[in-house]
Design a protein around this motif. Structure first.
Motif, PDB file in Angstrom:
ATOM      1  N   THR B  34       0.851  -1.194   0.000  1.00  0.00           N
ATOM      2  CA  THR B  34       0.000   0.000   0.000  1.00  0.00           C
ATOM      3  C   THR B  34       0.882   1.237   0.000  1.00  0.00           C
ATOM      4  O   THR B  34       2.065   1.176   0.345  1.00  0.00           O
ATOM      5  CB  THR B  34      -0.913   0.036   1.242  1.00  0.00           C
ATOM      6  N   LEU B 110      -8.306   2.481   0.726  1.00  0.00           N
ATOM      7  CA  LEU B 110      -8.677   1.482   1.733  1.00  0.00           C
ATOM      8  C   LEU B 110      -9.078   2.173   3.037  1.00  0.00           C
ATOM      9  O   LEU B 110      -9.896   1.659   3.797  1.00  0.00           O
ATOM     10  CB  LEU B 110      -7.513   0.522   1.991  1.00  0.00           C
ATOM     11  N   GLU B 111      -8.482   3.355   3.262  1.00  0.00           N
ATOM     12  CA  GLU B 111      -8.708   4.073   4.519  1.00  0.00           C
ATOM     13  C   GLU B 111      -8.400   5.555   4.282  1.00  0.00           C
ATOM     14  O   GLU B 111      -7.444   5.870   3.585  1.00  0.00           O
ATOM     15  CB  GLU B 111      -7.740   3.500   5.552  1.00  0.00           C
ATOM     16  N   VAL B 124     -14.240  -2.016   0.898  1.00  0.00           N
ATOM     17  CA  VAL B 124     -13.694  -2.720  -0.275  1.00  0.00           C
ATOM     18  C   VAL B 124     -13.879  -4.225  -0.078  1.00  0.00           C
ATOM     19  O   VAL B 124     -13.491  -4.761   0.957  1.00  0.00           O
ATOM     20  CB  VAL B 124     -12.189  -2.392  -0.448  1.00  0.00           C
ATOM     21  N   ILE B 127     -11.084  -6.892   1.545  1.00  0.00           N
ATOM     22  CA  ILE B 127     -10.066  -5.871   1.868  1.00  0.00           C
ATOM     23  C   ILE B 127      -8.838  -6.517   2.509  1.00  0.00           C
ATOM     24  O   ILE B 127      -7.715  -6.003   2.376  1.00  0.00           O
ATOM     25  CB  ILE B 127     -10.670  -4.758   2.754  1.00  0.00           C
ATOM     26  N   ARG B 132      -0.866  -4.613   3.756  1.00  0.00           N
ATOM     27  CA  ARG B 132      -0.530  -3.236   4.132  1.00  0.00           C
ATOM     28  C   ARG B 132       0.983  -3.079   4.306  1.00  0.00           C
ATOM     29  O   ARG B 132       1.625  -3.897   4.954  1.00  0.00           O
ATOM     30  CB  ARG B 132      -1.198  -2.865   5.465  1.00  0.00           C
TER      31      ARG B 132
END
Lengths: 253, 136
Positions: B34, B110-111, B124, B127, B132
């Motif tokens: 990410t 995602l956030e 999502v 997810i 991450r």
């Protein structure tokens, strides 16, 4: 003689009225919002799920040529996704699922019972299907093929029995090929006050060896009103290789 | 034969559940890492099939790079508490997202840390399949 006629007419009316009352009493109330059991849509459903979920769908019992076409397609999809270049689906073009795909209820369903018709709306793509009650089904050649086909239904006691034909051959549930003779039979029944099961049986003498049956379970969402869904700005598109791409467009519009 | 049927059943169950959950495949995004980007919102696009955050992200060399952050369907977002007025142009936000494999400046959100410091997740599908990275 006149009195006798009046008596016969009155009796007939009473019987007809009793039939209507009986039908309205036996037809369960399935009006309202529903979500697929086990799907997380962000809103808690009403009531407890029934203890036993329906069995997972078996593979479609396709005839060899159709089976090969389906397996080849799945292989292409799988390999393209693994390479990070997924194949564009109908949804990439904002096309709806059609039948029977919309009954998977990716987003919630709304069922409306009105005189002579049951209407089912799926929130995603604002999909609508109309089930005409107590009408004869047409011949498939008298129906223009569409995403939802032509549906007729009737109540068989506590079960809504629906027959659908006339689904376009390019409207494919889970990429499973079918012919113009595909017939979708549904039996919808409340198995608990807030749990609706829909047993779907697909027959297709051209593509399937035998009927393909699977069941979807839905849970009632008492306080949920379906949201608007319009494909307003779709940045996904299919390139000339049929792959899903995204339009990178930072310019304000 | 029994084993083959079993394998097929598993494959079919996966095939029948996975595509039902998203408008399209998220396979175009990198599932192995990410990125965390902070910047100024230029536009919050509240539309279906998916929403977007457009943002300018200052780079270490003093330049500004523009990013598009793809979100999920706004219907799914609404059902988990998102509202169209939560982000407006000029807001400073931080996004954790999965970058587009092609290298173009696009990420799947995602956030999001909003201007008021509140963190909002995106609904999502699958997810957990996005690994991450440590925050840069």
């Amino acid at each position: 003689m006149r009195a006798l006629n009046a008596f016969v007419v009155a009796s007939g009316l009473i019987i007809a009225a009793q039939t209507i009352i009986a039908q309205s009493q036996t037809a369960p109330d399935i009006t309202g919002s529903w979500q697929r059991q086990g799907f997380t849509v962000g809103v808690k459903p009403t009531g407890q799920a029934t203890p036993a979920a329906p069995a997972a769908a078996p593979p479609p019992p396709l005839k060899p040529a159709y089976l090969k076409e389906w397996q080849d397609r799945l292989k292409v999809i799988r390999e393209a996704a693994a390479k990070g270049q997924p194949i564009a689906t109908n949804a990439v073009a904002c096309l709806p699922d059609g039948m029977p795909g919309m009954m998977t209820a990716t987003f919630p369903l709304e069922i409306l019972q009105s005189r002579g018709q049951i209407t089912i709306i799926e929130e995603a793509y604002t999909q609508v299907r109309r089930i005409l009650l107590d009408r004869p089904q047409k011949a498939v050649d008298d129906i223009e093929p569409g995403f939802y086909g032509h549906s007729v239904g009737h109540w068989d006691g506590d079960t809504l029995v629906v027959d659908t034909i006339g689904v376009k051959e390019n409207v494919r549930y889970q990429n499973v090929p079918h012919s113009k003779d595909m017939r979708i039979s549904e039996r919808m029944r409340l198995v608990a006050p807030d749990t609706l099961w829909n047993e779907i049986t697909i027959t297709d003498p051209t593509a399937l060896e035998k009927p393909w049956t699977f069941t979807f379970a839905y849970q009632r969402m008492k306080d949920y009103t379906l949201l608007e869904y319009i494909c307003e700005d779709n940045r996904e598109f299919s390139d000339d290789q049929g792959r899903q791409k995204i339009r990178v467009d930072p310019a304000p519009r | 034969m029994a084993r083959r049927t079993g394998m097929w059943s598993i494959a079919v169950v996966i095939a029948m559940v996975a595509p039902a959950l998203a408008h399209h495949s998220f396979a175009v995004y990198d599932h192995t890492r990410t990125i965390t980007i902070s910047g100024t919102v230029t536009r919050f696009q509240w539309t279906n099939p998916h929403g977007f955050i457009e943002m300018d992200v200052p780079q270490s060399d003093g330049s500004v790079k523009h990013y598009s952050v793809e979100l999920t369907s706004i219907n799914m977002m609404q059902r988990v508490g998102w509202r169209s007025n939560m982000i407006k142009p000029g807001d400073k936000v931080q996004v954790v997202g999965a970058p587009l494999l092609s290298g173009e400046p696009v990420a799947l959100g995602l956030e999001v840390v909003l201007a008021d410091g509140k963190t909002m997740g995106l609904p999502v599908p699958a997810i957990g399949s996005f690994k991450r990275s440590e925050t840069q």
